[in-house]
Design a protein around this motif. Structure first.
Motif, PDB file in Angstrom:
ATOM      1  N   SER A 132       0.818  -1.208   0.000  1.00 53.18           N
ATOM      2  CA  SER A 132       0.000   0.000   0.000  1.00 53.18           C
ATOM      3  C   SER A 132       0.853   1.260   0.000  1.00 53.18           C
ATOM      4  O   SER A 132       0.591   2.213  -0.752  1.00 53.18           O
ATOM      5  CB  SER A 132      -0.925   0.008   1.217  1.00 53.18           C
ATOM      6  OG  SER A 132      -1.960  -0.942   1.068  1.00 53.18           O
ATOM      7  N   LEU A 133       1.892   1.288   0.831  1.00 50.30           N
ATOM      8  CA  LEU A 133       2.707   2.492   0.915  1.00 50.30           C
ATOM      9  C   LEU A 133       3.604   2.653  -0.309  1.00 50.30           C
ATOM     10  O   LEU A 133       3.989   3.776  -0.651  1.00 50.30           O
ATOM     11  CB  LEU A 133       3.509   2.485   2.212  1.00 50.30           C
ATOM     12  CG  LEU A 133       2.627   2.706   3.451  1.00 50.30           C
ATOM     13  CD1 LEU A 133       3.400   2.467   4.737  1.00 50.30           C
ATOM     14  CD2 LEU A 133       2.023   4.109   3.449  1.00 50.30           C
ATOM     15  N   SER A 134       3.906   1.574  -0.997  1.00 53.51           N
ATOM     16  CA  SER A 134       4.602   1.692  -2.278  1.00 53.51           C
ATOM     17  C   SER A 134       3.682   2.331  -3.316  1.00 53.51           C
ATOM     18  O   SER A 134       4.102   3.198  -4.096  1.00 53.51           O
ATOM     19  CB  SER A 134       5.073   0.320  -2.765  1.00 53.51           C
ATOM     20  OG  SER A 134       6.069  -0.208  -1.915  1.00 53.51           O
ATOM     21  N   ALA A 135       2.407   1.913  -3.319  1.00 51.99           N
ATOM     22  CA  ALA A 135       1.436   2.521  -4.236  1.00 51.99           C
ATOM     23  C   ALA A 135       1.214   3.988  -3.898  1.00 51.99           C
ATOM     24  O   ALA A 135       1.115   4.844  -4.792  1.00 51.99           O
ATOM     25  CB  ALA A 135       0.114   1.757  -4.160  1.00 51.99           C
ATOM     26  N   VAL A 136       1.148   4.296  -2.610  1.00 49.59           N
ATOM     27  CA  VAL A 136       1.000   5.680  -2.157  1.00 49.59           C
ATOM     28  C   VAL A 136       2.170   6.526  -2.652  1.00 49.59           C
ATOM     29  O   VAL A 136       1.987   7.645  -3.159  1.00 49.59           O
ATOM     30  CB  VAL A 136       0.916   5.721  -0.615  1.00 49.59           C
ATOM     31  CG1 VAL A 136       1.268   7.107  -0.081  1.00 49.59           C
ATOM     32  CG2 VAL A 136      -0.474   5.318  -0.158  1.00 49.59           C
ATOM     33  N   ARG A 137       3.383   6.002  -2.510  1.00 54.07           N
ATOM     34  CA  ARG A 137       4.556   6.766  -2.923  1.00 54.07           C
ATOM     35  C   ARG A 137       4.505   7.080  -4.414  1.00 54.07           C
ATOM     36  O   ARG A 137       4.787   8.216  -4.822  1.00 54.07           O
ATOM     37  CB  ARG A 137       5.828   5.992  -2.585  1.00 54.07           C
ATOM     38  CG  ARG A 137       7.119   6.734  -2.968  1.00 54.07           C
ATOM     39  CD  ARG A 137       8.322   6.091  -2.303  1.00 54.07           C
ATOM     40  NE  ARG A 137       8.417   4.680  -2.624  1.00 54.07           N
ATOM     41  CZ  ARG A 137       9.169   3.820  -1.934  1.00 54.07           C
ATOM     42  NH1 ARG A 137       9.879   4.230  -0.897  1.00 54.07           N
ATOM     43  NH2 ARG A 137       9.215   2.549  -2.283  1.00 54.07           N
ATOM     44  N   SER A 138       4.144   6.119  -5.221  1.00 51.79           N
ATOM     45  CA  SER A 138       4.083   6.350  -6.666  1.00 51.79           C
ATOM     46  C   SER A 138       3.038   7.411  -7.005  1.00 51.79           C
ATOM     47  O   SER A 138       3.279   8.301  -7.827  1.00 51.79           O
ATOM     48  CB  SER A 138       3.751   5.044  -7.391  1.00 51.79           C
ATOM     49  OG  SER A 138       4.790   4.102  -7.222  1.00 51.79           O
ATOM     50  N   TYR A 139       1.880   7.323  -6.361  1.00 52.37           N
ATOM     51  CA  TYR A 139       0.832   8.298  -6.636  1.00 52.37           C
ATOM     52  C   TYR A 139       1.253   9.693  -6.184  1.00 52.37           C
ATOM     53  O   TYR A 139       1.131  10.676  -6.923  1.00 52.37           O
ATOM     54  CB  TYR A 139      -0.472   7.897  -5.945  1.00 52.37           C
ATOM     55  CG  TYR A 139      -1.543   8.948  -6.095  1.00 52.37           C
ATOM     56  CD1 TYR A 139      -2.219   9.114  -7.296  1.00 52.37           C
ATOM     57  CD2 TYR A 139      -1.852   9.813  -5.041  1.00 52.37           C
ATOM     58  CE1 TYR A 139      -3.182  10.107  -7.447  1.00 52.37           C
ATOM     59  CE2 TYR A 139      -2.811  10.803  -5.183  1.00 52.37           C
ATOM     60  CZ  TYR A 139      -3.467  10.952  -6.389  1.00 52.37           C
ATOM     61  OH  TYR A 139      -4.413  11.930  -6.540  1.00 52.37           O
TER      62      TYR A 139
END
Length: 411
Positions: free
Chosen positions: A300-307
Motif C-alpha cells: 500500500s505504501l509503495s502505491a501511495v509513494r508512486s501516486y
C-alpha cells in the motif's frame, strides 16, 4: 491499474467540508475507521490494565494491538514500541535517559535539517552532561545533507547521531543507511526522526540502520499519539526516571501514567487503514484482511509513494513556472514537501490569502529552526509550505498554482 483517488478520498469524512488540505506535513486528516475505533472504545467499558475483569483485559488488548500495529508499520517488534503523547515528548524521554551515561568529552552529532524536536532535546542533554554537539550541514542550494561529512563528524567519542528521515521543511531524505553505518562503526547510537517520512512509503528499521525511530500517528491518518521504536535489546540497558510502583519492564517503564486507550485503538485502526490503501485505491487485488499486515503495508505504501510522486512533480513543475515564486531546495530524494516564497509577500500573508480561499498550507519555520536560521529566512517569516498526501488530487494542485499566480505581483 489507475489509482482510484475518489475511493481513497471517500474514506476521509473531513474532506467533504470542501477545503483543500495541502499540508499533510503539518498533519493529515483522520480516516473514518480511525474515528470509529476511537468512538467505539470510548463507548465500551475499559478500565486500567488488569487481568481481574473484562474492562481491564480489554485495556491490555488495546495496548498489545497498538504495539503490534506500529511494529508492522515500521518493521520493528511489538516489545520495542513505546508510546507517548508526541514525538517531542518521546525524544525528550529518550534523550534524558540515554544521556545519563554521557560525560565531558563525549560527542553528539546533529543535523541542521531536523525539526527542533530532534535537535533541542539532544542539545540540552549534551549541555547537562558536558558533552559536545557537532553539526552536519546541508547544502544551501540543493538542500541535500551530504553523507561524506559524517566521516569527519563521527569518531570514537560520538555517543549518538540524530538525523531526520525526511525534512519537514523541504522534504530531503538523507542517506540514512550510509550515515548509520558510519555511526555504528564508531559505536554510536542512531536516532531517526521518522515523523515526516513514515507516511510516504514503506519503512524498514533494519534497512535504515535506525536504533530508534520515532513516528506520529497524526501524520498518517491517525490520532495525536506518537511512538518510538527500538529493538528490545536497545531498550534493555536504559533506565528512565520513573515512579517506584510503575512497571520496571520495557517498553512499559518508558511510558508514564495511564495511556489513552481510545487513542491506542485509533492507532491500530490507522495502521489497518494504511494497510488497505492499495486495495481501496484499486491498485491491488482484494485480500483477506487477516493476511500479513506487514506485507500489505509495504504494498500500500509503495502505491501511495508512486501516486504522491506524480502529484508532487506536477506541483514542483508548476511552482518553477511562476516567476514570482522562489522555491527552496531541490534534493534528489525527498518527501512530497516544498517550501517557497512569493515575491513581495510575507509567508504568513500568502498563507492567509490562500486560507481565505479554502486552501490550507503552512507558513513560518514549522519548527525547522536550524534550517531557516542557516538560510537567513527565519527572522523575516520563514516560508510557505505545501505538501502532498495520498488523498490529494491533481486538480487541487492546479488550483493552488492558479491562486498563487493570481496572488503574485505583476510587472
Amino acid at each position: 491499474m489507475p489509482y482510484d483517488i475518489a475511493r481513497v478520498r471517500a474514506a476521509y469524512p473531513a474532506l467533504t467540508e470542501g477545503y483543500l488540505h495541502l499540508d499533510g506535513a503539518g498533519g493529515s486528516q483522520v480516516a473514518a475507521g480511525v474515528a470509529d475505533a476511537v468512538a467505539q472504545t470510548m463507548r465500551t467499558a475499559v478500565a486500567n490494565r488488569s487481568t481481574a475483569n473484562v474492562a481491564g483485559q480489554r485495556a491490555y488488548r488495546l495496548v498489545d494491538e497498538a504495539r503490534a500495529a506500529v511494529a508492522d508499520l515500521v518493521g520493528g517488534v511489538p516489545d520495542g514500541v513505546v508510546f507517548g503523547p508526541s514525538a517531542t515528548a518521546l525524544t525528550y524521554t529518550v534523550a534524558r535517559t540515554v544521556s545519563r551515561t554521557w560525560r565531558p568529552g563525549d560527542e553528539v552529532v546533529l543535523s541542521q535539517l531536523d525539526h527542533d524536536a530532534n535537535v533541542r532535546p539532544w542539545v540540552q542533554a549534551a549541555e547537562t552532561a558536558g558533552a559536545t554537539v557537532r553539526w552536519a550541514r546541508f547544502d544551501p542550494d540543493s538542500g541535500e545533507l551530504p553523507t561524506d561529512q559524517y566521516a569527519e563528524l563521527v569518531n570514537d567519542r560520538t555517543r549518538l547521531v540524530a538525523v531526520t528521515g525526511g525534512s519537514n521543511a523541504i522534504g530531503t531524505v538523507p542517506d540514512l543507511p550510509a550515515i548509520a553505518k558510519l555511526a555504528h562503526a564508531a559505536g554510536a547510537l542512531v536516532y531517526v526522526d521518522g515523523v515526516h517520512v513514515a507516511p510516504h512509503g514503506p519503512t524498514d528499521l533494519a534497512q535504515l540502520g535506525a536504533d530508534f525511530f520515532v513516528t506520529s500517528a497524526y501524520k498518517w491518518s491517525g490520532p495525536h499519539l506518537a511512538a518510538v521504536v527500538a529493538a528490545p535489546s536497545v531498550w534493555e540497558p536504559l533506565r528512565p526516571a520513573k515512579l517506584i510502583p510503575s512497571a520496571d519492564t520495557a517498553p512499559d517503564r518508558f511510558e508514564f501514567g495511564t495511556p489513552s486507550f481510545p487513542l491506542l485503538a485509533g492507532v491500530r485502526a490507522a495502521v489497518d487503514h494504511l494497510a488497505g490503501l492499495a486495495e481501496l485505491a484499486g491498485v491491488a487485488d482484494p485480500v483477506d484482511t487477516a493476511a500479513d499486515r506487514r506485507a500489505r503495508l509495504r504494498a500500500s505504501l509503495s502505491a501511495v509513494r508512486s501516486y504522491e510522486e506524480s502529484i508532487f512533480e506536477r506541483l514542483l513543475s508548476g511552482l518553477a513556472a511562476l516567476p514570482a515564486v522562489t522555491v527552496y531546495g531541490s534534493p534528489r530524494h525527498r518527501c512530497p514537501t516544498v517550501s517557497f516564497r512569493v515575491a513581495g509577500q510575507a509567508p504568513a500573508e500568502t498563507a492567509a490569502a490562500l486560507g481565505a480561499l479554502g486552501i490550507c498550507v503552512s507558513a513560518g519555520d514549522y519548527y525547522a529552526y536550524e534550517y531557516f536560521q542557516a538560510m537567513g529566512l527565519r527572522d523575516s517569516g520563514g516560508a510557505v509550505r505545501a505538501s502532498v498526501y495520498h488523498y490529494n488530487t491533481a486538480d487541487e494542485v492546479d488550483r493552488l498554482l492558479t491562486e498563487l499566480d493570481r496572488l503574485s505581483p505583476r510587472g
